[in-house]
Structures are given as C-alpha cells and as structure tokens.
Design a protein around this motif. Structure first.
Motif, PDB file in Angstrom:
ATOM      1  N   TYR A 174      -7.193  -2.077 -17.031  1.00  7.62           N
ATOM      2  CA  TYR A 174      -7.260  -2.564 -15.645  1.00  7.62           C
ATOM      3  C   TYR A 174      -8.601  -3.203 -15.320  1.00  7.62           C
ATOM      4  CZ  TYR A 174      -2.749  -0.726 -14.173  1.00  7.62           C
ATOM      5  OH  TYR A 174      -1.405  -0.521 -14.027  1.00  7.62           O
TER       6      TYR A 174
ATOM      7  N   GLU B  43      -6.236   3.256 -20.313  1.00 11.27           N
ATOM      8  CA  GLU B  43      -5.579   2.664 -19.144  1.00 11.27           C
ATOM      9  C   GLU B  43      -6.626   2.012 -18.240  1.00 11.27           C
ATOM     10  OE1 GLU B  43      -3.513   5.360 -16.495  1.00 11.27           O
ATOM     11  OE2 GLU B  43      -2.437   3.723 -15.512  1.00 11.27           O
ATOM     12  N   ARG B  44      -7.709   2.719 -17.990  1.00 14.67           N
ATOM     13  CA  ARG B  44      -8.746   2.158 -17.134  1.00 14.67           C
ATOM     14  C   ARG B  44      -9.347   0.902 -17.760  1.00 14.67           C
ATOM     15  NH1 ARG B  44     -13.463   5.748 -14.578  1.00 14.67           N
ATOM     16  NH2 ARG B  44     -11.817   6.072 -13.057  1.00 14.67           N
TER      17      ARG B  44
ATOM     18  N   TYR C  15     -12.362   6.029  -5.670  1.00  8.70           N
ATOM     19  CA  TYR C  15     -13.008   5.155  -6.652  1.00  8.70           C
ATOM     20  C   TYR C  15     -13.079   5.778  -8.047  1.00  8.70           C
ATOM     21  CZ  TYR C  15     -16.143   1.421  -8.234  1.00  8.70           C
ATOM     22  OH  TYR C  15     -16.700   0.366  -8.903  1.00  8.70           O
ATOM     23  N   PRO C  16     -13.312   7.094  -8.163  1.00  8.36           N
ATOM     24  CA  PRO C  16     -13.300   7.685  -9.512  1.00  8.36           C
ATOM     25  C   PRO C  16     -11.921   7.633 -10.186  1.00  8.36           C
ATOM     26  CG  PRO C  16     -14.496   9.094  -7.987  1.00  8.36           C
ATOM     27  CD  PRO C  16     -13.805   8.045  -7.155  1.00  8.36           C
ATOM     28  N   SER C  17     -10.864   7.366  -9.428  1.00  6.02           N
ATOM     29  CA  SER C  17      -9.522   7.265 -10.021  1.00  6.02           C
ATOM     30  C   SER C  17      -9.131   5.823 -10.324  1.00  6.02           C
ATOM     31  CB  SER C  17      -8.460   7.833  -9.070  1.00  6.02           C
ATOM     32  OG  SER C  17      -8.780   9.125  -8.674  1.00  6.02           O
ATOM     33  N   GLN C  18     -10.077   4.924 -10.143  1.00  6.68           N
ATOM     34  CA  GLN C  18      -9.839   3.507 -10.396  1.00  6.68           C
ATOM     35  C   GLN C  18      -9.154   3.280 -11.747  1.00  6.68           C
ATOM     36  OE1 GLN C  18     -13.530   1.471 -10.985  1.00  6.68           O
ATOM     37  NE2 GLN C  18     -12.915  -0.360  -9.887  1.00  6.68           N
ATOM     38  N   GLY C  19      -8.025   2.550 -11.708  1.00  5.81           N
ATOM     39  CA  GLY C  19      -7.371   2.210 -12.973  1.00  5.81           C
ATOM     40  C   GLY C  19      -6.736   3.387 -13.689  1.00  5.81           C
ATOM     41  N   LEU C  20      -6.348   4.412 -12.952  1.00  6.54           N
ATOM     42  CA  LEU C  20      -5.745   5.594 -13.583  1.00  6.54           C
ATOM     43  C   LEU C  20      -4.399   5.942 -12.961  1.00  6.54           C
ATOM     44  CD1 LEU C  20      -8.727   8.126 -13.883  1.00  6.54           C
ATOM     45  CD2 LEU C  20      -7.799   6.594 -15.640  1.00  6.54           C
TER      46      LEU C  20
ATOM     47  N   GLU D 224      -8.030  14.470  -6.411  1.00  6.07           N
ATOM     48  CA  GLU D 224      -9.349  13.838  -6.426  1.00  6.07           C
ATOM     49  C   GLU D 224     -10.050  14.048  -5.077  1.00  6.07           C
ATOM     50  OE1 GLU D 224     -11.073  12.519  -8.874  1.00  6.07           O
ATOM     51  OE2 GLU D 224     -12.738  11.908  -7.573  1.00  6.07           O
TER      52      GLU D 224
END
Lengths: 426, 426
Positions: free
Chosen positions: B406, B402-403, A74-79, A96
């Motif tokens: 998204y 980027e985040r 979840y902390p890498s969402q959209g990355l 991560e």
C-alpha cells in the motif's frame, strides 16, 4: 507563528471556480500578514517593497485540505484492508484506538502522525482522535507545534463498540466539557470539533448531550454518514424513528444549520438525506480510497456538485492507506470514472481541474477563506518540485500539474509549505 | 550476466498457490547458477558453502512481472487522462508514438524508460514499442543492458490510425521479418514478440501475414482485447464475420494454442470469448489502473480465476500513470472490491495474497518457471526495506508485506534486485 509579508515567484496554479484552472508562468502570489493579496503575472508596484522568494520554475499551488482523517489509526496504515467496514472496525480500529488511554503510546504515535502530516501536502485537516481527552490534547499540541491548521475531535461513543472504548454517557459529556473548556482558544492553529463517532455507537442521550454542547459552545461537528449498506440498516434498527441516517444527527442539532458540520463518505445517502445535506449546508468529505479499500462503494460526487452541495476530499486514514492528498485527488477522479461507466452515464467523471478544486477551495471553505490565491484568502501554499518528472517533452503548467498529481508519491518533492502565511517547512 | 550461486537471508515472502502466502522470518532463499533451490527456515547442510547475503530484517520477495506496458508512452505518463480510450489514442498516444521515427528522440526517451524500469520493482515485462524497428532494437538493447528480462514488440498497424503511424501492409511484414531475423537470439534477456496493435488498426492481410510469421518463427504474441465498449463495436463493424473480438485474432493464428499469447484488458469479454481464452490458454493481462484512468470499466478477474484462466497484472503505462507494480496490485484489489460491491456479489474481491500471486507467479508463468521461490524457478528477487514504514507497533511478515504494497511509493525502498540470479542493483 510569524505572519510574514512576501511574494512567491514561480509557476502559479490555482482554482477560482469549479473546473477552471488558473495558471501563471513566472507569476507572483503576494502575501500580506498571512493573507493572500492575489496572484499576478507581473508584481504590482504597490508590492515592490516585499521580499520575493523566487522558486524559479517550480509549481506553486494552494495548500491541500484533508476533510477527514483519523490520527489514532495511523499506526494501522495499510493493514487489514481485506475486510469490510464493520468487521474492520472490530478487528483493527477499535483495538488500536483502545491503546490511546496509555499516554506513552499516544505520545509516540501522535508525534509520528503530526510529523508525517507536516511533511505531507496537507496544510489543514479535520481530524478524529479517540475518546481519550489527554491524548486528544497532546495531539492538538503536536499539530499546533507543527504549524498545521486543524480541527481535532475527542470522540464520543457509549454503545455498540469495544468495551475498552465504551464511555459512560454522562462521563462522556463531562469529559467533553472539560476538554472544550481547556482547549477552546488555547492553540493558535488548532481548534476542537464535536465528534460523535457515528450514529450506531452513540445513544440518544449522548447525542442529545452533544447537541447541547454544540449550542452552548457554538463549535463545529464531524461524523460519518451512510458509508456502508450494513451500517445504514443498523442505524435504521437502532433509531427506528429516523427517516434517514442523517436524521439521527439532525434530530439532536448535529447536522448543519447553526452547527457547521462535515460528514464523511455519503456513499449511499437517500434522496431525503441529500436534500437535508443541501438544505443544512452540511459538508461532504469524499473519501474515495477508503470507500474502495473497505469495499463500501462510490459516492455520487457529481450529483452532489450538481445539487450545489459543499464537497471536499478526505484521506480517511486508515480506511484510506495513504495520507497523500494528491493520491486522494486521483482516487476521486478514478472512482468517478467508474461511477460514470458502471452506474450512471448522466454523471460525468471529475476532471483533474475539478478534483484540484475539491482538494483546495472545496475543502478549504470549511476553514473560511481558504484554498485559493484570490485576494483575501488565507495564505496556504505548496511549492512543488517536479524536476524528477521531467522527461523528453516540454510541458505546459496544466500538464505539469496533472502529472504531479498522478506521480506525486513516486517522483514528487515538496520544496516549501506555507500555512496562514507562515513558512512551516524550513 | 553472471549467474551466481548464493543464499539470501531475511524475511522471505512468496506465493506457491493462489491465495496462500508463505513467510519465513530470518529464512533463506538459495540460488544455484541463476535457479532457485528453494526457501528454508534454516540453511540446509548442502548449501553451507554458498555465500550468504544477509539482508537482516528486510523483506525478500520474488520479482514482479508487468505483463503489459508501452515503453514509448512513458513520456506521456500522467497526462491527458480525462479522455476515453479512442480519443486518448488520437490526442496523446499516436502523436507521441510518431516521434520514435526520430532516433535521437527514441534514444533519449528509451534510455529514461529502461533506467526507470530497472529502478522499479519490475524484473520482467512484456512491452510494446512502436512501428519503428530501429527504435525497437535500441529499446531491446537498453533493456538487455539493464539486465531486465523482457519481450519487446515492434508494433504492426496499417489502418485506422494516425497517418504518421500507418504502415503499408507488405512493408510492415517485411520490416517485421528483418527485425525478427536480427533480434531473435541476439540478446541474453530480451526477446521479440509479435505485436499487432489491436484489431481495429490491423487489416486482415496484415493479421494473416503476422499469423504466418508466428508459425514460421514460433514466437509469442501480445495485443489488446475487449478494453472499451466503443472499441468492441468498432471491431464488430470492421470484422463483421467475427463471432467475438478475440475471434479476429484467432482466425489468423494469433490467439493462443501454439502461439503463446497475452491479451491486455479483457474488460468486456463475452461468454464465447472467455471460453476461447480458456481453451487456447491465452494469458489475460489485467490493467486495473489503466481501466480506471480511461474509464473503461473493471475486468471480471475473479471470474477468470474461477475458470482457471491464466492471469497476470499490467501497469499499461501510459493508460496507467504509474510504472509501479505495487500500485498495480493495490489497484487490482481495489477495483475487485468495487466489482463485487457494484456489479456482482458472487465474485469475491481479490485478497492481498491473491494480488501478490498474480504479480509474481501469475504473470511470471508467461516467462516459464518464474515468480516463486520454489525449487527450479528462475531466481528473480526483490529486497524491500520497509524501515520508514515502521511505526509504534510490531508487525508480522504478512502485515509488513501488506503495508509495503500500500505504501511502496511513499515510504518504500528497494534495497536490492536480482534477475535470473544476477544482482542488477549494485
């Protein structure tokens, strides 16, 4: 959690059968001790004593079920979504996930995940954690506290991965045993699930050990299957004896049958693999956004439905950037249209009613009688406020629902959320 | 509108060239009387007298440009998307557009549209209205009042459409003339654009008339091109002399060259059509969400970029359900990945930097020097608050951007919006 008895009043929408939408304007859904007693245009006499919660003109639908999501990602969402699967795992996911050995980090991250999942449209989810059992336990507790129903898996992996995440085979099995002994039956709404990460990162010895645990503990299984072409070739290299990717899991008793199993993706399942999925009653978790983001492809969902295979939807955070199951439905529809247009015009696109079925009753079946307002189903419900979507035209229930699906993130508001009859919103 | 002079301070992100991202942490963008003076890590001495608006750690990017959107279809947003183009036009679009002869309806609907567009990330847009000139004028006024820069087209159509929308050929031209005479130069930020709906609904006489108006008034042109396979066959039937769909427009002087032109879709442009698009400097408005929703297909954007064709992005509401240009960027990336995976592996997917370029400088070029923080560009800027997206990890500017792309609809917040140097947010 209180399993109350009540009736909800509003614009009721749910799916009984694939492709059909039931709607009731100013209808009632009745709940008795956490179990749905059915949906009715007029409140039947026998339920007249129940408290009625009147949501006026709002939409009331069954809760949405996410069959595949990675909490630690979840902390890498959209990355980092300009990469393909195997590179993305190396560059983003494994680094991560290696942080979750640090309980301070794990607690911070999992608290946010559980809170955001609670605030989402998801009522039930099948969830990957990491290899770390302490962190997995914390996640289970946080989800249980949030009132969400979930299967959570401590991940097993002993090869072909970041050194920080590589387990010793025996230690991995031992850790899993003690995690199972500690968590089975411990939480009201959260249960453990066996979670070999994916075939490439599991030795045969590890898979064999996990198969043994499945037989002993009789718990379900989740993993990944045939997501990406390079991954599939790799599996063939690593397990040259296998007749298909799924065969690797099946050989060790981790592919349906006695072991209730959900496999994420199935973008490129071979004819044989599809036959085994069907024969073994394996659930397919269709993750359309992730399959786009990681340039994997499009899973042939219409084919699976024609075969009678059990299909649900998954957000696959963080391969999918969004935790929204509404977005997931729309993505499923969109990619099915491209599949039809670009690959096979005998496979009709999914309709909005079908996507709704998949997100509710389709995925819900993995949890039992879940995902409908039919009598006997567990009472998961979302109350949707579409007040900000109203324009100049009067819409019927189906139109309002379709618009809500498309615009949920922009203009939607969840007004209430019930899981197993418990109000977890207020 | 006040064309103020000021500097914005924050995390500056913009694109100078396709695929490159410029970022400045705690940098400055300077605006002098509506025109950008450049972006700087430290405020240059010559600008020290200017008021500095400090947005702290927020992201500051150029405004986003929507090259294709239908204002009158906004009430149909997220409705009826289980159909293909020609059926969808008949079932939803034409009935909706026929309502705009009623000014009461038009005013109500266009007020909502203008307000929502103002509240969106879009700073400039190229917009279809309907055949109705009074409604078109009202829309132009509403957009001008909102401070948005736009081209708005009164639609022309005299065949093959809903009877309620079918114009008499001469009357259509006359109405267009009086509309142009009234609106040209009338508004500060909104200008008229010639808008033959699409070739199938225009007779040769109508196209010829419009070509004449283009020469006389020297105004730009917008229409649709090669969106759907059935549409293309239909054009070939209706205009048997044409060598490609675009040839129909070109024959009448409505396809680039002297006439600045933007064509939506170009999903199936033939080799010849692509050559003419390039030769004539026609802009392609890529509408990925609409092309998915209506099961049209995927436009080969990488090919167009390799050819040096001018490309921007369009939401194509209501073929696209969302007005969000952030969503549009992500959809462009996603479909380019599927194009690469499923159709042609020589055509690399779009990166996030490239999608950002298309949504800013790419589409911005249709309006002149627009879409960048380079010196001499018109000062359109968005201030993005990503505070709700912050998790446990510290991210750099590119990652935050980027985040934001998204997750904009779920967790983003626009904190300020400048168009041509005017603050239209507060």
């Amino acid at each position: 959690m209180e399993k109350a008895s009540f009736a909800l009043k509003g614009t009721i929408c749910y799916a009984k059968t694939m492709g059909e939408l039931e709607t009731l304007d100013q209808g009632y859904v009745v709940c008795r001790e956490g179990i749905c007693e059915g949906a009715y245009p007029v409140l039947p006499k026998e339920y007249e004593g129940l408290p009625v919660i009147d949501y006026k003109n709002m939409l009331i639908i069954p809760g949405l079920v996410d069959l595949h999501i990675h909490a630690p990602q979840y902390p890498s969402q959209g990355l980092g979504l300009d990469l393909e699967l195997l590179d993305w795992l190396k560059a983003h996911t494994f680094p991560e996930e290696s942080r979750y050995g640090d309980m301070e980090y794990a607690k911070k991250a999992y608290r946010i995940f559980a809170q955001d999942l609670k605030n989402s449209a998801t009522t039930r989810a099948v969830i990957f954690s990491t290899i770390h059992t302490d962190a997995a336990k914390f996640l289970m507790e946080a989800l249980n506290d949030a009132g969400l129903v979930a299967f959570v898996g401590k991940v097993n992996m002993d090869q072909n991965c970041d050194d920080r995440l590589k387990e010793d085979t025996d230690a991995s099995i031992e850790a899993t045993v003690s995690w199972l002994d500690e968590t089975l039956g411990k939480y009201e709404t959260v249960r453990p699930i066996l979670t070999p990460r994916f075939a490439p990162s599991c030795s045969e010895a590890l898979l064999e050990g996990l198969g043994g645990l499945q037989k002993k503990y009789k718990i379900p299984v989740q993993s990944h299957l045939s997501e990406n072409l390079s991954e599939i070739s790799w599996v063939k290299e690593l397990f040259p004896w296998s007749s298909c990717y799924g065969d690797v899991y099946e050989r060790f008793g981790l592919f349906g049958g006695e072991a209730k199993t959900v496999m994420a993706h199935c973008v490129y399942s071979s004819k044989e693999e599809v036959a085994r999925i069907k024969q073994n009653g394996v659930y397919v978790a269709h993750c359309p956004q992730s399959n786009m983001n990681l340039a994997s492809g499009i899973a042939p969902i219409r084919k699976y439905l024609e075969e009678g295979i059990a299909v649900g939807l998954g957000t696959d955070v963080a391969g999918g950037a969004s935790m929204s199951m509404f977005r997931c439905m729309i993505d499923a529809i969109c990619v099915s249209k491209l599949y039809w247009r670009l690959l096979d015009q005998s496979k009709k696109p999914l309709t909005m009613e079908e996507a709704f079925y998949l997100a509710t009753k389709g995925g819900g079946a993995f949890f039992g009688k879940v995902g409908s307002f039919e009598k006997g189903y567990e009472m998961d419900a979302l109350v949707l406020d579409d007040g900000k979507m109203n324009g100049v035209r009067k819409l019927d229930a189906k139109q309002r629902l379709e618009r809500y699906f498309y615009l949920a993130e922009e203009k939607g508001r969840i007004a209430a959320k019930y899981v197993g009859g418990a109000d977890i919103w207020n």
